[in-house]
Write an enzyme that holds these catalytic residues in place. Structure first.
Site, PDB file in Angstrom:
ATOM      1  N   ASP A 187      61.571  77.908   5.683  1.00 45.47           N
ATOM      2  CA  ASP A 187      62.471  76.801   5.856  1.00 45.47           C
ATOM      3  C   ASP A 187      62.588  75.540   5.469  1.00 45.47           C
ATOM      4  OD1 ASP A 187      60.125  75.942   6.852  1.00 45.47           O
ATOM      5  OD2 ASP A 187      60.771  75.713   8.950  1.00 45.47           O
ATOM      6  N   SER A 188      61.714  75.891   4.032  1.00 40.94           N
ATOM      7  CA  SER A 188      62.274  74.678   3.355  1.00 40.94           C
ATOM      8  C   SER A 188      63.777  74.736   2.498  1.00 40.94           C
ATOM      9  CB  SER A 188      61.000  75.540   1.661  1.00 40.94           C
ATOM     10  OG  SER A 188      60.924  76.846   1.585  1.00 40.94           O
ATOM     11  N   ASP A 192      61.171  83.250   7.399  1.00 40.31           N
ATOM     12  CA  ASP A 192      60.704  82.172   8.395  1.00 40.31           C
ATOM     13  C   ASP A 192      61.304  82.038   9.567  1.00 40.31           C
ATOM     14  OD1 ASP A 192      58.368  80.384   8.280  1.00 40.31           O
ATOM     15  OD2 ASP A 192      59.708  78.644   6.381  1.00 40.31           O
ATOM     16  N   LYS A 215      57.398  84.947   9.589  1.00 38.84           N
ATOM     17  CA  LYS A 215      55.984  83.585   9.277  1.00 38.84           C
ATOM     18  C   LYS A 215      56.456  82.331  10.574  1.00 38.84           C
ATOM     19  CE  LYS A 215      55.853  80.466   6.008  1.00 38.84           C
ATOM     20  NZ  LYS A 215      56.110  78.864   6.628  1.00 38.84           N
ATOM     21  N   GLU A 265      54.695  78.560  11.984  1.00 37.55           N
ATOM     22  CA  GLU A 265      53.293  77.395  12.539  1.00 37.55           C
ATOM     23  C   GLU A 265      52.969  77.038  13.171  1.00 37.55           C
ATOM     24  OE1 GLU A 265      55.677  74.188  10.914  1.00 37.55           O
ATOM     25  OE2 GLU A 265      56.913  74.847   9.016  1.00 37.55           O
ATOM     26  N   GLU A 276      48.276  75.585   4.200  1.00 35.76           N
ATOM     27  CA  GLU A 276      49.346  74.215   2.885  1.00 35.76           C
ATOM     28  C   GLU A 276      48.423  73.082   3.328  1.00 35.76           C
ATOM     29  OE1 GLU A 276      53.098  74.338   3.612  1.00 35.76           O
ATOM     30  OE2 GLU A 276      54.037  73.321   2.476  1.00 35.76           O
TER      31      GLU A 276
HETATM   32  O1  KIV Z   1      59.433  77.372   4.063  1.00 32.81           O
HETATM   33  C1  KIV Z   1      58.251  77.456   2.991  1.00 32.81           C
HETATM   34  O2  KIV Z   1      58.972  77.138   2.244  1.00 32.81           O
HETATM   35  C2  KIV Z   1      56.971  77.366   3.539  1.00 32.81           C
HETATM   36  C3  KIV Z   1      56.021  78.259   2.072  1.00 32.81           C
HETATM   37  C4  KIV Z   1      55.851  76.346   1.496  1.00 32.81           C
HETATM   38  C5  KIV Z   1      55.024  78.355   2.185  1.00 32.81           C
HETATM   39  O3  KIV Z   1      56.828  77.731   4.056  1.00 32.81           O
END
Ligand code: KIV
Length: 269
Positions: A46-47, A85, A114, A116, A184
């Site tokens: 989600d970055s 994500d 993924k 969090e 992280e």
């Molecule tokens: O969203 C992302 O890019 C991440 C990584 C930095 C682990 O969660």
């Protein structure tokens, strides 16, 4: 093609002491390049809210946006394990929503999702997703979806009690069924303790060298980001390279140097 990477491969890599290489990617060409370089795991993170869409935080990212980028990455990737994500609010509200949204990501080509944190609702969601066959990667430490709660992008696990809490959280996500754990921006010594205390592979970012693998953001390591960060290393300066190329293109167009005769067409008389 080299052997397809699966969730099982990552477990074997931890057992054999082979380090796992992971990177984010958000589109078709970057997926192809990651595969060409032999990266093991590609995360549609989600970055992408920050790197591709210009948002201030990842909290703004919608499931539809992840799905859009995920489908492009899927088309470009053959060998690496593809993880997507789950964006803010797509899990953590209700377990039913988490399973449904996780399922949507799998239908779009993800091979794992993924999430969090390790709140009771997240743990329940991990159990439910794993229960219907969705592999889950957990993510602890500086989890960007909780940035407002942390009060900024700060090192996590600073005190002994925070460290104990993170060790317990790592245990909890593993017991809930997560197959892998991203750590992280936590102290390297804590990442080492966590890595030694859980049987699942850990993948660090800003977590030192003792994790079972490393993940980095595409734009950071290739020098496309405007900012530089302590936890990253720029292996190229693509921003400078691209601006220089575009400047040269603009100059040559303005000076009528491009297109030259060899780039042009004429009919034979
Ligand atoms: O969203 C992302 O890019 C991440 C990584 C930095 C682990 O969660």
């Amino acid at each position: 093609m080299a052997e397809k990477i699966t969730t099982r491969t990552l477990q074997q890599m931890k057992a054999q002491g082979r380090r796992i290489v992971a990177i984010t990617a958000y589109d078709y060409p970057s997926a192809q390049l990651a595969d060409a370089a032999g990266v093991d795991v590609v995360l549609v993170g989600d970055s992408l809210g920050n790197t591709m869409l210009g948002y201030d935080t990842t909290l703004l990212v919608q499931l539809e946006e992840i799905l859009h980028h995920l489908k492009a990455v899927r088309r470009g990737l053959q060998r690496a394990l593809l993880v997507a994500d789950m964006p803010f609010l797509s899990y953590g509200v209700s377990v039913e929503d988490a399973v449904y949204n996780g399922g949507k990501l799998m239908q779009a080509g993800a091979e794992a999702v993924k999430v969090e944190g390790a709140s009771p609702r997240v743990l329940e969601s991990i159990r439910a997703m794993v229960g219907i066959g969705i592999p889950v990667m957990a993510h602890l430490g500086l989890t960007p979806q909780s940035i407002h709660q942390f009060g900024g992008y700060r090192l996590q696990g600073r005190t002994a009690s925070e460290q104990e809490r993170l060790l317990e959280a790592a245990q909890a996500v593993q017991e809930a069924g997560a197959f892998c754990l991203v750590l992280e921006v936590i102290p390297a010594s804590l990442a080492k303790r966590i890595t030694e205390s859980v049987p699942i592979p850990t993948i660090g970012i800003g977590a030192g060298v003792h994790c079972d693998g490393e993940i980095q953001v595409w734009h950071d390591i290739l020098g496309l980001s405007e900012k530089t960060y302590r936890h990253t290393k720029r292996y190229a300066e693509l921003r400078e390279t691209i601006v220089a190329a575009l400047r040269q293109y603009a100059d040559e167009v303005r000076l009528r140097q491009f297109p030259a005769p060899e780039h042009s067409f004429e009919v034979e008389k």
